[in-house]
Design an enzyme around this catalytic site. Structure first.
Site, PDB file in Angstrom:
ATOM      1  N   MET A 113      -8.123   7.753  -0.252  1.00 23.85           N
ATOM      2  CA  MET A 113      -7.691   6.367  -0.384  1.00 23.85           C
ATOM      3  C   MET A 113      -8.404   5.572   0.707  1.00 23.85           C
ATOM      4  O   MET A 113      -8.186   5.805   1.893  1.00 23.85           O
ATOM      5  CB  MET A 113      -6.169   6.306  -0.213  1.00 23.85           C
ATOM      6  N   SER A 114      -9.269   4.656   0.317  1.00 23.34           N
ATOM      7  CA  SER A 114     -10.108   3.934   1.281  1.00 23.34           C
ATOM      8  C   SER A 114      -9.290   3.087   2.249  1.00 23.34           C
ATOM      9  O   SER A 114      -8.159   2.685   1.954  1.00 23.34           O
ATOM     10  CB  SER A 114     -11.077   3.002   0.540  1.00 23.34           C
ATOM     11  N   ARG A 115      -9.887   2.784   3.389  1.00 24.56           N
ATOM     12  CA  ARG A 115      -9.265   1.847   4.324  1.00 24.56           C
ATOM     13  C   ARG A 115      -9.135   0.483   3.650  1.00 24.56           C
ATOM     14  O   ARG A 115     -10.043   0.047   2.934  1.00 24.56           O
ATOM     15  CB  ARG A 115     -10.132   1.693   5.580  1.00 24.56           C
ATOM     16  N   ARG A 149       0.826  -1.219   0.000  1.00 22.84           N
ATOM     17  CA  ARG A 149       0.000   0.000   0.000  1.00 22.84           C
ATOM     18  C   ARG A 149       0.856   1.265   0.000  1.00 22.84           C
ATOM     19  O   ARG A 149       0.448   2.304  -0.529  1.00 22.84           O
ATOM     20  CB  ARG A 149      -0.938  -0.019   1.214  1.00 22.84           C
TER      21      ARG A 149
END
Length: 225
Positions: free
Chosen positions: A65-67, A39
């Site tokens: 930016m999503s979890r 990530r």
């Protein structure tokens, strides 16, 4: 492991994968894909020290930016197979695109912000991901020339998926999105993760997968904000 920094990184990565599992993600192939996509390679430079935590991170163009746990839930719901062609609406950093590419035969990702699309492509290339293409395009009004897809993932909240997207879903295919559900007296609409399965006869069948959170969808093209 003698290097404290390396040890801390391994521990953070393990904690991240545990958080994804606690969110309900059980598919081994999805977990393996999340494990193998770094990530930090997709996070903005100033937030890379937070990349291996289950946190949403700010991106350019006002996007997020999503979890990882939320990314995992959406992707698991698609039930992607190695022979599937996948359409992603909303590339963002390209992190989700990379995970999809680990699972599918081909991924086409549409990003309305030209800046994000340009930045995501070399990140995927750096990981030698050759089966994913990022296009600067309006994901809510995709070109029919893209063809049909076995799976479609909308990385945004909608009232309902546009007819143009449903028409691109192959019979037997699956589309996943977050549906906005306005509540009386509440300024912000609640959201539910919705899976739409298109039957072999072409009829859509919806399944509610529970509460979720994504940014609102927007139409049209943009260079940046």
């Amino acid at each position: 492991m003698s290097d404290p920094a390396a040890k801390a990184a391994v521990e953070e990565r393990a904690a991240l994968l545990l958080a994804v599992r606690r969110a309900g993600v059980r598919d081994i192939s999805v977990m393996r894909a999340i494990e193998t996509v770094p990530r930090e390679a997709f996070a903005p430079y100033k937030f890379r020290d937070l990349a291996n935590r289950n946190l949403a991170l700010p991106l350019g163009c006002g996007q997020t930016m999503s979890r990882p746990a939320d990314v995992g839930r959406r992707i698991e719901a698609l039930r992607i197979g190695k022979g599937h062609r996948v359409l992603e609406i909303g590339t963002g950093s390209g992190y989700g695109t990379a995970i999809l590419a680990r699972l599918a035969w081909e991924v086409v990702s549409l990003e309305r912000f030209e800046t994000l699309a340009i930045e995501a492509a070399p990140r995927l290339a750096a990981l030698e991901i050759a089966n994913a293409a990022v296009l600067h395009a309006d994901g809510l009004a995709p070109e029919a020339t893209l063809g049909e897809f076995d799976r479609i993932l909308v990385e945004a909240a909608l009232d309902a998926p546009p007819a143009a997207l449903i028409s691109m879903l192959s019979p037997g295919g699956t589309l996943v999105y977050a549906r906005r559900e306005p509540q009386a007296g509440e300024k912000r609409a609640r959201q539910r993760l919705i899976k739409v399965d298109r039957t072999e006869s072409g009829e859509p069948h919806e399944t509610d997968l529970g509460p979720h959170s994504l940014g609102p969808a927007a139409s049209g093209l943009a260079k940046a904000l």
